[in-house]
Scaffold this motif. Structure first.
Motif, short mmCIF file in Angstrom:
data_model
loop_
_atom_site.label_atom_id
_atom_site.label_comp_id
_atom_site.label_asym_id
_atom_site.label_seq_id
_atom_site.Cartn_x
_atom_site.Cartn_y
_atom_site.Cartn_z
N ARG A 22 59.32 39.15 -45.65
CA ARG A 22 60.68 38.59 -45.81
C ARG A 22 60.65 37.08 -45.89
NH1 ARG A 22 63.81 42.31 -41.31
NH2 ARG A 22 63.20 44.29 -42.22
N LEU A 23 59.57 36.50 -45.39
CA LEU A 23 59.48 35.04 -45.34
C LEU A 23 59.12 34.46 -46.71
CD1 LEU A 23 59.87 33.10 -43.00
CD2 LEU A 23 57.45 33.26 -42.50
N ARG A 24 58.40 35.23 -47.48
CA ARG A 24 57.91 34.73 -48.77
C ARG A 24 59.03 34.27 -49.70
NH1 ARG A 24 53.89 34.88 -52.82
NH2 ARG A 24 52.24 35.48 -51.41
N PRO A 25 60.07 35.09 -49.92
CA PRO A 25 61.14 34.63 -50.81
C PRO A 25 61.86 33.38 -50.28
CG PRO A 25 61.64 36.81 -49.92
CD PRO A 25 60.29 36.48 -49.48
N ILE A 26 61.93 33.25 -48.97
CA ILE A 26 62.58 32.06 -48.39
C ILE A 26 61.75 30.82 -48.71
CG2 ILE A 26 63.27 30.95 -46.22
CD1 ILE A 26 63.72 33.79 -45.09
N VAL A 27 60.44 30.93 -48.50
CA VAL A 27 59.56 29.79 -48.80
C VAL A 27 59.57 29.50 -50.30
CG1 VAL A 27 57.18 28.95 -48.67
CG2 VAL A 27 58.12 30.26 -46.78
N HIS A 28 59.61 30.56 -51.10
CA HIS A 28 59.65 30.38 -52.56
C HIS A 28 60.91 29.63 -52.99
CE1 HIS A 28 59.39 31.09 -56.82
NE2 HIS A 28 60.55 31.73 -56.81
N PHE A 29 62.02 29.93 -52.30
CA PHE A 29 63.30 29.27 -52.63
C PHE A 29 63.18 27.76 -52.48
CE2 PHE A 29 67.77 28.83 -53.13
CZ PHE A 29 68.19 27.88 -52.22
N PHE A 30 62.46 27.34 -51.44
CA PHE A 30 62.36 25.90 -51.19
C PHE A 30 61.24 25.25 -51.99
CE2 PHE A 30 65.51 25.23 -48.06
CZ PHE A 30 65.61 26.37 -47.29
N LEU A 31 60.15 25.96 -52.19
CA LEU A 31 58.98 25.32 -52.78
C LEU A 31 58.75 25.65 -54.25
CD1 LEU A 31 56.46 25.69 -49.80
CD2 LEU A 31 57.93 23.75 -50.38
N ARG A 32 59.28 26.79 -54.72
CA ARG A 32 59.21 27.12 -56.16
C ARG A 32 57.79 27.06 -56.72
NH1 ARG A 32 64.21 29.19 -57.27
NH2 ARG A 32 65.77 27.95 -56.17
N HIS A 33 56.85 27.65 -55.97
CA HIS A 33 55.45 27.74 -56.44
C HIS A 33 54.76 26.38 -56.61
CE1 HIS A 33 55.43 31.97 -56.84
NE2 HIS A 33 56.25 32.02 -57.86
N ARG A 34 55.37 25.30 -56.17
CA ARG A 34 54.78 23.99 -56.43
C ARG A 34 53.45 23.79 -55.71
NH1 ARG A 34 59.01 19.67 -54.98
NH2 ARG A 34 57.31 18.29 -55.52
N PHE A 35 53.28 24.49 -54.60
CA PHE A 35 52.06 24.27 -53.83
C PHE A 35 51.17 25.52 -53.83
CE2 PHE A 35 53.29 20.20 -52.39
CZ PHE A 35 54.66 20.24 -52.22
N GLU A 36 51.40 26.42 -54.75
CA GLU A 36 50.57 27.61 -54.85
C GLU A 36 49.40 27.36 -55.79
OE1 GLU A 36 52.14 28.84 -52.11
OE2 GLU A 36 51.19 30.63 -52.92
N HIS A 37 48.24 27.80 -55.37
CA HIS A 37 47.05 27.60 -56.19
C HIS A 37 46.25 28.89 -56.24
CE1 HIS A 37 47.93 23.33 -55.64
NE2 HIS A 37 48.01 23.57 -54.35
N SER A 38 45.61 29.11 -57.40
CA SER A 38 44.72 30.27 -57.48
C SER A 38 43.39 29.82 -58.06
CB SER A 38 45.34 31.36 -58.34
OG SER A 38 45.53 30.90 -59.66
N ILE A 39 42.36 30.44 -57.60
CA ILE A 39 41.01 30.11 -58.05
C ILE A 39 40.37 31.38 -58.57
CG2 ILE A 39 38.73 29.29 -57.31
CD1 ILE A 39 40.17 27.69 -55.13
N PRO A 40 39.94 31.40 -59.84
CA PRO A 40 39.27 32.61 -60.36
C PRO A 40 38.00 32.88 -59.58
CG PRO A 40 39.80 31.07 -62.13
CD PRO A 40 40.05 30.36 -60.86
#
Lengths: 201, 407
Positions: free
Chosen positions: A81-99
């Motif tokens: 339930r916390l994920r959508p709340i954090v997404h609302f504020f941060l909008r994927h700006r600090f998400e990173h993925s590494i192949p």
């Protein structure tokens, strides 16, 4: 006493042999990956694995494709339930993925092929250094910045085609949770349910 | 020769670095109110911290991982949040108390109100963590902290204690209605001595100093001998307070009052020695607390960290340190007396002890980290006993805080 010493020596030899096996040929468990330290080839620690992305192949194998970091992934670990709340504020700006191909080794840290500046994860560290700390005397910014400017981008050591062929069987790593057979437990990758977001270098 | 020097330095710095605002406050008040009646609590706490420090040092030397690394990697992010949150709350209070201790020490020397000197104390800590290497931070204040051995000199000048005071060792003078206060001080002594920040700091320090499997002897000697002798400072302060403040019915309600215990046997020199001791021990502790929390956060989130690197190389580590220090300054500027704040912080630490210490039971028995250096049955029994005591203290600490009004 002698038998104990011999057993110890044999155990050490077995461990050395295990370490000589290519990282890509090792069978991994979640403990080797989740929450483990990410370290670049220039010995810089840039973060920890917050989550993983995996793909279920048509032949039934579950293969690991990406390592994920960032506050949204971490929030999902705490509560879905916390994920959508954090997404609302941060909008994927600090998400990173590494192949997963970027990973050169899995022990004792997850060693990456590139240098720290080649990855977006850890960009906040460089931002803080360049915009805040540089103005404080004694921060060492000038020497650090000059060294970064002189650095060549890309992996620390060049890889020949032969090296890549010799090392890899699969391009992706099969994973399993402790006690599970490879490819039979699709829940291994479902630590959190989310849409993949590509922030690769 | 190098090893002998390292061992000697480890012992010396453990001696000089043992005291802090929390232990000064709890030892001083314990002695003033109950004579020698809480010596057992101090000895128990010392034994526990020796065991824990030895274990965490062994863990890091063999596994090359810090305590915070192990908590995150073994238990996952969700569990890691609990010790992290407890550390942030408890240590921010303790840091404010330590800064207050530094300010009060400066106040005792200069005569200026500690409220005005508080920001100066924070600035001093900031400058040191920004510019000093790990060796200077670890060894500098601790070596200066050897001035706490003057407490032993003061006891020598006072002469042997009276029989009536000696009897409080096994028969504490707990008056009617003082039971809760006595137990509160037990909890505070345990919280002040078994501070988890010490474990995070010691573990990270082992990496900073490049300990390996060959450093196990150094670790053991530092933990046992160093911490053991280090507790002498706390014990000496308790005895001094019992012999000087107790008969005068001075309750040791402020850090300045505790200093009176040094003034009687040694005159004005004693007062200055106490001020210097308070300054060096609180400064050293403040530096350790700031570093310990920054280490914890940086290691837990996988950031680059280290006191021996330039700030730009460990930007997130230093920024967090600055923010944490500012938060402690904000708490301190509220104006709560540092001794009361130290006692409260010790109680909060005692409350969170089970969360901070329970990972030990699992990581110290994990051969993936420790290979053949995992705990034996004695160490495991000791951890279980420590955890049981910690749980008991945690349950009673806040009710006692409320009942007694904070000592």
């Amino acid at each position: 006493m002698q038998e104990q010493e011999q057993e110890q020596v044999q155990q050490e030899i077995q461990e050395e042999i295990a370490q000589e096996i290519s990282p890509r040929q090792q069978i991994l468990v979640m403990r080797n990956i989740m929450d483990n330290q990410l370290e670049t080839c220039d010995d810089i620690e840039i973060g920890r694995v917050a989550d993983i992305e995996a793909e279920l192949l048509p032949d039934g194998r579950l293969v690991l494709t990406k390592l994920l970091t960032g506050p949204e992934s971490l929030a999902g670990r705490v509560s879905s339930r916390l994920r959508p709340i954090v997404h609302f504020f941060l909008r994927h700006r600090f998400e990173h993925s590494i192949p997963i191909d970027e990973v050169d080794g899995f022990h004792p840290t997850l060693r990456l092929r590139g240098r720290a500046r080649d990855y977006t994860i850890g960009a906040s560290e460089r931002w803080i250094a360049n915009h805040i700390l540089r103005w404080i005397p004694g921060s060492g910014w000038k020497e650090w910045h000059e060294r970064l400017e002189q650095q060549q981008p890309g992996p620390c050591k060049p890889e020949t085609e032969a090296e890549v062929q010799a090392e890899t069987g699969n391009e992706t790593q099969e994973i399993r949770a402790p006690g599970d057979a490879v490819g039979t437990n699709t829940s291994v990758a479902s630590t959190t349910a989310h849409q993949p977001h590509d922030h690769t270098h | 020769m190098k090893n002998i020097f390292a061992i000697a330095l480890g012992i010396v710095t453990a001696i000089g670095g043992f005291l802090d605002a929390g232990t000064v406050a709890t030892s001083g008040e314990a002695g003033a109110k109950y004579g020698f009646g809480l010596v057992w609590a101090l000895i128990l706490a010392t034994i526990e911290i020796i065991l824990l420090v030895e274990m965490v040092g062994r863990f890091t030397a063999v596994s090359q991982k810090t305590y915070a690394d192990a908590i995150r990697e073994k238990f996952g992010f969700k569990f890691y949040l609990f010790p992290l949150a407890s550390e942030l709350i408890a240590e921010s209070l303790l840091l404010a108390a330590e800064l207050g201790g530094v300010a009060i020490a400066l106040s005792l020397i200069t005569g200026i109100s500690w409220h005005y000197l508080f920001p100066l104390a924070a600035l001093l800590v900031l400058v040191l963590v920004w510019s000093a290497s790990f060796d200077i931070i670890e060894n500098g204040p601790a070596l200066l902290g050897l001035v706490t051995l003057s407490f032993l000199v003061a006891i020598f000048f006072l002469g042997p204690p009276k029989m009536s005071l000696l009897q409080t060792l096994w028969k504490p003078p707990i008056g009617p209605g003082q039971g809760a206060d006595y137990l509160y001080l037990v909890a505070a002594i345990l919280g002040a001595t078994i501070s988890p920040y010490l474990l995070y700091f010691y573990s990270s320090g082992a990496i900073e100093e490049h300990w390996s499997g060959k450093s196990l002897l150094l670790n053991r000697i530092t933990a046992i001998v160093g911490m053991g002798f280090g507790s002498l400072g706390s014990l000496a302060l308790l005895v001094l307070s019992a012999m000087v403040l107790g008969p005068l019915h001075i309750q040791a309600g402020t850090l300045g009052e505790i200093g009176l215990a040094m003034a009687k046997p040694l005159g004005p020199l004693g007062g200055y020695l106490f001020a210097i001791a308070l300054f060096t021990t609180c400064l050293g502790a403040a530096l350790e607390v700031v570093l310990a929390v920054s280490y914890n956060v940086s290691q837990g989130f996988g950031w680059e960290w280290g006191q021996n690197q330039k700030p730009v190389q460990t930007a997130r580590y230093y920024i967090f340190m600055i923010v944490f220090l500012l938060a402690a300054v904000f708490i301190g500027m509220i104006g709560i007396d540092p001794l009361q704040l130290a006692l409260f912080a010790s109680t909060v630490i005692a409350l969170f002890l089970p969360i901070s210490l329970s990972p030990f039971l699992f990581i110290m028995n994990d051969p993936a980290y420790l290979k053949d250096k995992t705990n034996g049955w004695i160490d495991n029994t000791a951890i279980i006993l420590i955890l049981l005591i910690a749980f008991a203290v945690a349950v009673v600490s806040i009710p006692l805080e409320i009942i007694t009004g904070g000592g």
